[in-house]
Scaffold this active site. Structure first.
Site, PDB file in Angstrom:
ATOM      1  N   ASP A  97      10.223   7.003 -19.474  1.00  0.00           N
ATOM      2  CA  ASP A  97       8.952   7.293 -18.805  1.00  0.00           C
ATOM      3  C   ASP A  97       7.805   6.651 -19.600  1.00  0.00           C
ATOM      4  O   ASP A  97       7.769   6.733 -20.831  1.00  0.00           O
ATOM      5  CB  ASP A  97       8.732   8.806 -18.708  1.00  0.00           C
ATOM      6  CG  ASP A  97       7.475   9.158 -17.930  1.00  0.00           C
ATOM      7  OD1 ASP A  97       7.563   9.245 -16.695  1.00  0.00           O
ATOM      8  OD2 ASP A  97       6.410   9.328 -18.564  1.00  0.00           O
ATOM      9  N   ASN A 105      -3.772   3.812 -14.923  1.00  0.00           N
ATOM     10  CA  ASN A 105      -4.226   3.562 -13.553  1.00  0.00           C
ATOM     11  C   ASN A 105      -5.688   3.935 -13.367  1.00  0.00           C
ATOM     12  O   ASN A 105      -6.465   3.200 -12.754  1.00  0.00           O
ATOM     13  CB  ASN A 105      -3.365   4.348 -12.560  1.00  0.00           C
ATOM     14  CG  ASN A 105      -2.112   3.598 -12.158  1.00  0.00           C
ATOM     15  OD1 ASN A 105      -2.041   2.374 -12.258  1.00  0.00           O
ATOM     16  ND2 ASN A 105      -1.109   4.331 -11.711  1.00  0.00           N
ATOM     17  N   HIS A 110      -5.129   0.237 -10.273  1.00  0.00           N
ATOM     18  CA  HIS A 110      -3.714   0.236  -9.910  1.00  0.00           C
ATOM     19  C   HIS A 110      -3.086  -1.150 -10.022  1.00  0.00           C
ATOM     20  O   HIS A 110      -1.880  -1.263 -10.284  1.00  0.00           O
ATOM     21  CB  HIS A 110      -3.539   0.781  -8.495  1.00  0.00           C
ATOM     22  CG  HIS A 110      -3.748   2.270  -8.407  1.00  0.00           C
ATOM     23  ND1 HIS A 110      -2.735   3.181  -8.631  1.00  0.00           N
ATOM     24  CD2 HIS A 110      -4.854   3.004  -8.154  1.00  0.00           C
ATOM     25  CE1 HIS A 110      -3.200   4.412  -8.506  1.00  0.00           C
ATOM     26  NE2 HIS A 110      -4.485   4.338  -8.209  1.00  0.00           N
ATOM     27  N   ASP A 114       0.288  -1.782 -12.008  1.00  0.00           N
ATOM     28  CA  ASP A 114       1.464  -2.487 -11.492  1.00  0.00           C
ATOM     29  C   ASP A 114       1.936  -3.554 -12.477  1.00  0.00           C
ATOM     30  O   ASP A 114       3.141  -3.742 -12.679  1.00  0.00           O
ATOM     31  CB  ASP A 114       1.144  -3.130 -10.144  1.00  0.00           C
ATOM     32  CG  ASP A 114       1.002  -2.110  -9.021  1.00  0.00           C
ATOM     33  OD1 ASP A 114       1.379  -0.938  -9.229  1.00  0.00           O
ATOM     34  OD2 ASP A 114       0.505  -2.492  -7.940  1.00  0.00           O
ATOM     35  N   GLU A 140       6.604   5.886 -12.560  1.00  0.00           N
ATOM     36  CA  GLU A 140       6.662   5.174 -13.842  1.00  0.00           C
ATOM     37  C   GLU A 140       7.904   5.545 -14.641  1.00  0.00           C
ATOM     38  O   GLU A 140       7.947   5.364 -15.863  1.00  0.00           O
ATOM     39  CB  GLU A 140       5.406   5.477 -14.664  1.00  0.00           C
ATOM     40  CG  GLU A 140       5.257   6.900 -15.151  1.00  0.00           C
ATOM     41  CD  GLU A 140       4.581   7.826 -14.149  1.00  0.00           C
ATOM     42  OE1 GLU A 140       4.085   8.887 -14.571  1.00  0.00           O
ATOM     43  OE2 GLU A 140       4.554   7.489 -12.947  1.00  0.00           O
TER      44      GLU A 140
END
Length: 237
Positions: A97, A105, A110, A114, A140
């Site tokens: 994680d 973010n 975002h 990404d 994630e």
């Protein structure tokens, strides 16, 4: 010398590949006509098989990161557990994680998030063996199946991943973003259901988060991650 003929296969503007035939004496016109007739009858089934294969790969691949997706992980895990049981082999599952991903973010947007997801997949994939596969578990989180790996081997790989991600900040435009990961490591207990294995890795990941993140924790034989409500959601974010 060797005599060769080759054909470039195209259909409706799409390249399907090449075919080569060779032997020690020259091909006759009638033989080439027979080959071309056979190729003409096979090109549509070949195109359909290629499209089917591409659709299969797309269905099993996460389009953002290029990692295999959750559906592919479920299939692979069931197959590898069956092999581990049959041949009494070791297997370890990692659940990875990205720490504080929501903050990334919220701070950088975002699109940057990404980019970080894709970069993390690249870094952890480079730490795996050729037989290992990285899967996007969701959001994630990423799963890694380490077939024929005992706990000691798996911890070496997990720590290699963790240090590779934390070693250098991620460069996204003008931003230098420090990123770390937490990892839950669960060695397979023979005859254990796949869901139980994943849950134990999730519980170990939860403990890694609570212990301060950027660390690897090992699952115990019987534990289950708490339901992510309230404070638990904040810890996992």
């Amino acid at each position: 010398g060797r005599h060769q003929i080759d054909y470039q296969l195209t259909l409706q503007g799409s390249a399907l590949g090449s075919l080569y035939f060779w032997r020690s004496y020259r091909f006759k016109e009638v033989e080439m006509e027979a080959l071309e007739s056979l190729i003409g009858s096979l090109i549509y089934p070949l195109r359909n098989a290629t499209l089917y294969r591409e659709a299969q790969l797309a269905a099993l691949t996460d389009p953002l990161t290029g990692a295999a997706n959750k559906r592919a992980m479920d299939y692979q895990l069931q197959r590898d557990l069956s092999m581990a049981n049959r041949y009494h082999q070791e297997l370890t599952f990692l659940l990875v994680d990205i720490d504080h991903f929501k903050r990334i973010n919220d701070t950088y947007g975002h699109a940057t998030g990404d980019s970080v997801l894709k970069a993390v997949v690249q870094r952890i994939s480079r730490c795996c063996r050729s037989s290992d596969t990285v899967f996007r578990f969701g959001g994630e989180e990423f799963g890694v199946i380490l077939a024929k790996a005992n706990l000691a081997d798996a911890l070496i790989i997990a720590e290699r991943m963790r240090m590779a991600v934390a070693a250098d900040p991620f460069i996204c435009g003008a931003n230098r973003i420090p990123v770390t990961i937490s990892i839950g490591c669960a060695p397979y207990l023979h005859d254990e259901p796949a869901l139980a294995l994943v849950e134990r890795a999730d519980a170990a990941l939860y403990r890694a988060k609570r212990a301060g993140r950027n660390r690897t924790e090992t699952a115990t034989q019987a534990e289950k991650a708490p339901e992510p409500h309230g404070a638990e959601q904040a810890i996992r974010a």
